[in-house]
Design a protein around this motif. Structure first.
Motif, PDB file in Angstrom:
ATOM      1  N   ASP A 176     -59.388 -43.820  42.103  1.00  0.00           N
ATOM      2  CA  ASP A 176     -60.661 -43.111  42.236  1.00  0.00           C
ATOM      3  C   ASP A 176     -61.653 -43.811  43.156  1.00  0.00           C
ATOM      4  N   ASP A 177     -61.535 -45.135  43.300  1.00  0.00           N
ATOM      5  CA  ASP A 177     -62.492 -45.880  44.118  1.00  0.00           C
ATOM      6  C   ASP A 177     -62.034 -46.042  45.568  1.00  0.00           C
ATOM      7  N   LEU A 178     -60.890 -45.474  45.908  1.00  0.00           N
ATOM      8  CA  LEU A 178     -60.417 -45.554  47.284  1.00  0.00           C
ATOM      9  C   LEU A 178     -61.256 -44.658  48.195  1.00  0.00           C
ATOM     10  N   LYS A 179     -61.182 -44.908  49.501  1.00  0.00           N
ATOM     11  CA  LYS A 179     -61.798 -43.992  50.443  1.00  0.00           C
ATOM     12  C   LYS A 179     -61.197 -42.607  50.256  1.00  0.00           C
ATOM     13  N   ARG A 180     -61.987 -41.588  50.504  1.00  0.00           N
ATOM     14  CA  ARG A 180     -61.547 -40.222  50.227  1.00  0.00           C
ATOM     15  C   ARG A 180     -60.207 -39.895  50.894  1.00  0.00           C
ATOM     16  N   GLU A 181     -60.029 -40.366  52.137  1.00  0.00           N
ATOM     17  CA  GLU A 181     -58.809 -40.031  52.867  1.00  0.00           C
ATOM     18  C   GLU A 181     -57.566 -40.716  52.302  1.00  0.00           C
ATOM     19  N   LEU A 182     -57.754 -41.678  51.378  1.00  0.00           N
ATOM     20  CA  LEU A 182     -56.618 -42.382  50.784  1.00  0.00           C
ATOM     21  C   LEU A 182     -56.374 -41.997  49.330  1.00  0.00           C
ATOM     22  N   ARG A 183     -57.176 -41.082  48.799  1.00  0.00           N
ATOM     23  CA  ARG A 183     -57.000 -40.669  47.413  1.00  0.00           C
ATOM     24  C   ARG A 183     -55.786 -39.748  47.275  1.00  0.00           C
ATOM     25  N   PRO A 184     -55.140 -39.758  46.122  1.00  0.00           N
ATOM     26  CA  PRO A 184     -53.916 -38.972  45.937  1.00  0.00           C
ATOM     27  C   PRO A 184     -54.055 -37.498  46.278  1.00  0.00           C
ATOM     28  N   GLU A 185     -55.206 -36.906  45.949  1.00  0.00           N
ATOM     29  CA  GLU A 185     -55.394 -35.472  46.163  1.00  0.00           C
ATOM     30  C   GLU A 185     -55.342 -35.082  47.631  1.00  0.00           C
ATOM     31  N   GLN A 186     -55.567 -36.050  48.521  1.00  0.00           N
ATOM     32  CA  GLN A 186     -55.507 -35.744  49.948  1.00  0.00           C
ATOM     33  C   GLN A 186     -54.087 -35.391  50.388  1.00  0.00           C
ATOM     34  N   ALA A 187     -53.090 -35.783  49.588  1.00  0.00           N
ATOM     35  CA  ALA A 187     -51.698 -35.494  49.951  1.00  0.00           C
ATOM     36  C   ALA A 187     -51.434 -33.996  49.980  1.00  0.00           C
ATOM     37  N   ILE A 188     -51.923 -33.276  48.984  1.00  0.00           N
ATOM     38  CA  ILE A 188     -51.651 -31.848  48.931  1.00  0.00           C
ATOM     39  C   ILE A 188     -52.453 -31.114  50.014  1.00  0.00           C
ATOM     40  N   LEU A 189     -53.676 -31.581  50.273  1.00  0.00           N
ATOM     41  CA  LEU A 189     -54.460 -30.980  51.356  1.00  0.00           C
ATOM     42  C   LEU A 189     -53.788 -31.247  52.697  1.00  0.00           C
ATOM     43  N   GLY A 190     -53.244 -32.466  52.850  1.00  0.00           N
ATOM     44  CA  GLY A 190     -52.557 -32.809  54.086  1.00  0.00           C
ATOM     45  C   GLY A 190     -51.312 -31.981  54.311  1.00  0.00           C
ATOM     46  N   LEU A 191     -50.543 -31.753  53.252  1.00  0.00           N
ATOM     47  CA  LEU A 191     -49.339 -30.930  53.372  1.00  0.00           C
ATOM     48  C   LEU A 191     -49.694 -29.498  53.765  1.00  0.00           C
ATOM     49  N   ARG A 192     -50.726 -28.958  53.157  1.00  0.00           N
ATOM     50  CA  ARG A 192     -51.142 -27.590  53.490  1.00  0.00           C
ATOM     51  C   ARG A 192     -51.538 -27.483  54.956  1.00  0.00           C
ATOM     52  N   ALA A 193     -52.304 -28.475  55.425  1.00  0.00           N
ATOM     53  CA  ALA A 193     -52.783 -28.420  56.801  1.00  0.00           C
ATOM     54  C   ALA A 193     -51.655 -28.675  57.800  1.00  0.00           C
TER      55      ALA A 193
END
Length: 352
Positions: free
Chosen positions: A75-92
């Protein structure tokens, strides 16, 4: 049949394992399933929630079976390194612009809905949510004003081409259902929604066999609990779709029973390339305890067989096995039962 299996975090690996058991039981020819890290586990192992190796595997596959991502330790990581960015990245990265979330009440589970049984039993709808636009992908930032006050901002926008392609998909889906599309927007307030509405009206002209109605999002939220049986296909943008699809899941009794598909324009040898996942999260508080309900993940595998591989009969078999298990009283803790994750998998396999 090349499948990328991305179990992810929390209960993702547990529920994914049961979906794999069901797929293996079908003994389909030519299935090639390869596994890779994604989310928090990928950050720990590779330094990024969506490593190049995982993205390359996804691109080389015909479908992705996705567990869940999310880890409080990140949770304290930079936004671009948080787990949830993986699904957004795959979609994009993979052009997955359309999210299909069916919501239908399973017979015998009427008492689990927060709605009256006679209202809940009528629920049989499909939410078609646009995934690549809106505030989630628009420019955003946090500014400090002259008086020292912080101001956060997110840009909401949709291009005509983005609305057209998701609308066409929704109208085609309605042709295979009950022939009705409800387009949800906020055109009385937002210019983005006005472009949305105008484009949907134009697309509707190409589908004269489908009835179109427009509904403001606040009214749609109210009607979902007042008369959900009146909806067939609900077409909406990224932000509104995120909210309404979770609301629909509560109306049918549990978020642990709903599958989803994220589709793009790429065609495979058998169907449409897509990413398939349950709509529940990683639930780290119950991870590793064998108490997660894998039915949504198993139903996601059924959606994968239907949309990406053209295996309608096999998909229907899985869905019937899940329905029968539920009808026989096999229930996970999320729907008032005591069946563990593997026990639910065993029950579905037995009925398959």
């Amino acid at each position: 049949m090349k499948i990328a299996l991305l179990p992810g975090d929390g209960i993702g690996p547990e529920v994914s394992a049961q979906a794999v058991r069901v797929l293996e039981a079908l003994d389909l020819p030519g299935v090639e399933m390869r596994t890779a890290d994604v989310g928090g586990i990928a950050f720990r192992n590779h330094g990024h929630p969506l490593p190049k190796e995982t993205l390359d595997l996804a691109r080389a596959s015909e479908a992705i079976l996705f567990g869940a991502v999310g880890d409080p330790a990140c949770d304290d990581l930079k936004r671009e390194l948080r787990p949830e960015q993986a699904i957004l990245g795959l979609r994009a990265e993979l052009g997955l612009f359309a999210n299909l979330r069916p919501a239908k009440l399973f017979e015998g589970l009427e008492e689990l809905s927060t709605l009256r049984p006679e209202v809940a039993s009528a629920i049989d709808l499909l939410i078609v949510r646009e995934l690549n636009g809106d505030v989630y992908f628009g420019a955003k930032g946090i500014d400090t004003l002259e008086n020292g006050e912080r101001e956060g901002w997110d840009r909401m926008s949709y291009r005509t081409s983005e609305v057209r392609r998701i609308a066409e998909l929704a109208f085609r889906a309605a042709q295979g259902r009950r022939g009705k599309v409800t387009s949800v927007d906020k055109a009385n307030v937002l210019e983005t929604s006005q472009v949305w509405r105008d484009t949907v009206i134009e697309v509707a002209k190409d589908f004269p066999d489908v009835a179109l109605e427009h509904m403001y999002v606040d009214n749609a939220a109210m009607q979902l609990v007042r008369a959900p049986g009146a909806f067939d296909v609900v077409l909406t943008g990224n932000l509104f779709g995120d909210i309404l699809s979770d609301q629909a899941s509560v109306c049918v009794g549990s978020i642990g029973l709903l599958a989803s598909a994220s589709l793009g324009e790429r065609r495979t040898d058998h169907g449409t390339f897509g990413l398939y996942e349950p709509i529940h999260g990683s639930a780290p508080d119950i991870a590793g305890k064998d108490i997660a309900n894998p039915m949504a993940m198993i139903l996601s595998a059924a959606m994968m067989l239907r949309h990406s591989f053209g295996c309608e009969a096999e998909a229907a078999r899985i869905e019937a096995a899940v329905a029968k298990a539920l009808g026989n009283g096999v229930r996970g803790g999320d729907i008032g039962g005591e069946a563990g994750c593997r026990e639910v998998g065993d029950a579905v396999l037995a009925r398959l």
